[in-house]
Write a protein that holds these residues in place. Structure first.
Motif, short mmCIF file in Angstrom:
data_model
loop_
_atom_site.label_atom_id
_atom_site.label_comp_id
_atom_site.label_asym_id
_atom_site.label_seq_id
_atom_site.Cartn_x
_atom_site.Cartn_y
_atom_site.Cartn_z
N PHE A 212 0.86 -1.19 0.00
CA PHE A 212 0.00 0.00 0.00
C PHE A 212 0.89 1.23 0.00
O PHE A 212 1.85 1.32 0.76
CB PHE A 212 -0.90 -0.01 1.24
CG PHE A 212 -1.68 1.27 1.45
CD1 PHE A 212 -2.75 1.58 0.63
CD2 PHE A 212 -1.34 2.14 2.48
CE1 PHE A 212 -3.47 2.76 0.82
CE2 PHE A 212 -2.05 3.32 2.68
CZ PHE A 212 -3.12 3.63 1.85
N PHE A 213 0.56 2.17 -0.87
CA PHE A 213 1.30 3.44 -0.94
C PHE A 213 0.31 4.59 -0.90
O PHE A 213 -0.74 4.56 -1.56
CB PHE A 213 2.11 3.53 -2.24
CG PHE A 213 2.57 4.93 -2.55
CD1 PHE A 213 3.70 5.45 -1.95
CD2 PHE A 213 1.85 5.73 -3.43
CE1 PHE A 213 4.11 6.76 -2.22
CE2 PHE A 213 2.25 7.03 -3.71
CZ PHE A 213 3.38 7.55 -3.10
N ILE A 214 0.63 5.61 -0.12
CA ILE A 214 -0.16 6.84 -0.14
C ILE A 214 0.77 8.03 0.01
O ILE A 214 1.73 8.01 0.79
CB ILE A 214 -1.22 6.86 0.99
CG1 ILE A 214 -2.04 8.17 0.91
CG2 ILE A 214 -0.61 6.67 2.37
CD1 ILE A 214 -3.25 8.20 1.82
N SER A 215 0.51 9.06 -0.78
CA SER A 215 1.20 10.34 -0.63
C SER A 215 0.15 11.44 -0.63
O SER A 215 -0.90 11.31 -1.25
CB SER A 215 2.21 10.57 -1.76
OG SER A 215 1.53 10.77 -2.99
N VAL A 216 0.46 12.53 0.05
CA VAL A 216 -0.39 13.72 0.02
C VAL A 216 0.47 14.89 -0.41
O VAL A 216 1.49 15.19 0.23
CB VAL A 216 -1.03 14.00 1.40
CG1 VAL A 216 -1.77 15.34 1.37
CG2 VAL A 216 -2.00 12.88 1.78
N GLU A 217 0.07 15.54 -1.50
CA GLU A 217 0.81 16.69 -2.01
C GLU A 217 0.16 17.97 -1.48
O GLU A 217 -0.96 18.30 -1.85
CB GLU A 217 0.83 16.69 -3.53
CG GLU A 217 1.60 17.86 -4.13
CD GLU A 217 2.98 18.01 -3.51
OE1 GLU A 217 3.22 19.05 -2.85
OE2 GLU A 217 3.81 17.09 -3.66
N ILE A 218 0.90 18.68 -0.62
CA ILE A 218 0.38 19.90 -0.01
C ILE A 218 0.61 21.12 -0.91
O ILE A 218 0.03 22.19 -0.70
CB ILE A 218 1.05 20.13 1.37
CG1 ILE A 218 0.31 21.20 2.18
CG2 ILE A 218 2.52 20.50 1.20
CD1 ILE A 218 -1.11 20.84 2.55
N GLY A 219 1.42 20.97 -1.96
CA GLY A 219 1.70 22.10 -2.84
C GLY A 219 0.45 22.67 -3.48
O GLY A 219 0.35 23.89 -3.70
N LEU A 220 -0.53 21.81 -3.77
CA LEU A 220 -1.76 22.28 -4.38
C LEU A 220 -2.52 23.21 -3.43
O LEU A 220 -3.05 24.25 -3.84
CB LEU A 220 -2.63 21.08 -4.76
CG LEU A 220 -3.72 21.31 -5.81
CD1 LEU A 220 -3.14 21.86 -7.09
CD2 LEU A 220 -4.46 20.01 -6.07
N ASP A 221 -2.56 22.84 -2.16
CA ASP A 221 -3.20 23.70 -1.16
C ASP A 221 -2.48 25.05 -1.09
O ASP A 221 -3.12 26.10 -1.04
CB ASP A 221 -3.15 23.00 0.19
CG ASP A 221 -3.78 23.82 1.30
OD1 ASP A 221 -4.98 23.63 1.57
OD2 ASP A 221 -3.06 24.64 1.92
#
Length: 393
Positions: A212-221
């Protein structure tokens, strides 16, 4: 006849988290009805939409980064988790607040559940993962981490591996001062942070075992917060022909390219999800909940503020013995009632609690804007939207 069955290879799951991504931007092509639609400019995300299943989902209440990501990954609502935003009441005093870090999350999240079943996870940039806690796999914490001088990875030695991947360049957990007026500086920060994060992600997916892999990109926010008025022609402060008109669409295209490069490395036995915690829209004004409570006679000050303009609530002296309610929150208003026997100087008798709360809810929902138009405010009682309500002790 004996027939042999080959055991299927377990499916793997990849989750791309895009913090603050509005469905209308991703799901719609640009048109007169959808001027902010970018679907026709995002070939990789568009392919996932067209060949998969998609649709708008309800976020948490309130729909902000904390608690939304933890709600999504634990399957629990904010009432069950016991936090409703970045800052929450620590007890029933008037001034003690706590920051909802990883230490506040007492429910297992997806990688905890998978780890207990022997599966391995890669977790990158998910909010509320600092302080870093042991897990089965690799974890890089999020923008809520004070700095990379602290332990921001699991295992701790992963930080040195990241240094090698980035050739000694520092890993960026967030951009500095994303509300800066130096927009060129902001854009450089966002692109550098994102480029580094995807370089590390490519390394992890290639070199580490994972189910399982998950990333969250905060750059968009961050780019939405800093650049929205330059893009949205309906924004009150939009200036036609400005130099940053394409800043947000260009960043979406950059993210689409980065995601596309990762998709090319995945096999057909991998399930891919793209998710977000909340959307974004133009800001047409602000509403100071505590000032409204003061004007309504529900919040009483001992003296008028000594400052002009917006005054932080912490800077005023409240007459608690005469105060019915006060508010806290940035992009939403949590309203607390000052109940006798619960708060130190409670003014609302316990027997009147429900009647006062009903009246307060009705008055909030009847609020009008500066032109006398209904604002459409909605007030929720916790028990109406949460399965369980954990309160400060």
């Amino acid at each position: 006849m004996l027939k042999l069955f080959k055991r299927r290879t377990p499916r793997r799951v990849v989750v791309f988290g895009l913090d603050c991504a509005p469905p209308a931007v991703l799901f719609q092509k640009s048109s007169e009805q959808h001027p902010l639609g970018l679907k026709d400019r995002l070939p990789n995300l568009s392919k996932l939409i067209d060949e998969g299943i998609h649709g708008p989902l309800s976020s948490s209440i309130p729909c902000i980064t904390v608690p939304a990501w933890s709600c999504m990954l634990s399957g629990k609502d904010p009432g069950t988790l016991g936090f409703y935003g970045f800052r929450n009441r620590a007890d029933h005093s008037y001034d003690r607040m706590m920051i909802a870090t990883a230490s506040a999350v007492h429910e297992p999240r997806l990688w905890d559940i998978l780890g207990a079943a022997g599966r391995t996870s890669l977790v990158v940039g998910v909010p509320q993962t600092y302080p870093v806690q042991p897990m089965n796999g690799c974890l890089i914490s999020s923008f809520l981490t004070p700095s990379t001088e602290r332990q921001y990875t699991h295992p701790n030695d992963l930080r040195y591996e990241i240094d090698r991947v980035l050739d000694g360049r520092p890993y960026d957990l967030d951009v500095a001062e994303f509300r800066t007026e130096d927009k060129d500086y902001l854009l450089r920060q966002i692109y550098e942070m994102t480029e580094k994060r995807f370089a590390v992600i490519r390394h992890l997916l290639r070199e580490k075992p994972w189910d399982f892999f998950i990333s969250v990109e905060i750059g968009l926010d961050r780019i939405h917060h800093g650049m929205w008025k330059f893009w949205d022609t309906q924004h009150p402060k939009h200036e036609p022909g400005n130099a940053y008109q394409e800043a947000i669409p260009s960043y979406y295209q950059y993210l689409d390219q980065q995601i596309g490069a990762l998709l090319d490395t995945l096999d057909d036995n991998t399930v891919v999800l793209v998710v977000s915690d909340h959307g974004a829209k133009r800001m047409e004004g602000g509403f100071a909940i505590n000032e409204w409570l003061r004007q309504e006679g529900l919040l009483v000050l001992k003296e008028e503020p000594r400052y002009e303009g917006l005054v932080p609530f912490e800077k005023v002296e409240v007459d608690w013995e005469k105060t019915t309610a006060w508010g806290s929150g940035g992009y939403y208003g949590r309203v607390f009632m000052n109940v006798a026997g619960r708060e130190p100087l409670g003014a609302v008798p316990a027997r009147d609690y429900e009647a006062v709360r009903n009246e307060l809810k009705a008055r909030i929902e009847a609020i009008q804007d500066d032109q006398g138009r209904p604002m459409g405010s909605v007030a929720f009682k916790p028990e109406e939207v949460y399965r369980r309500i954990r309160t400060p002790q």
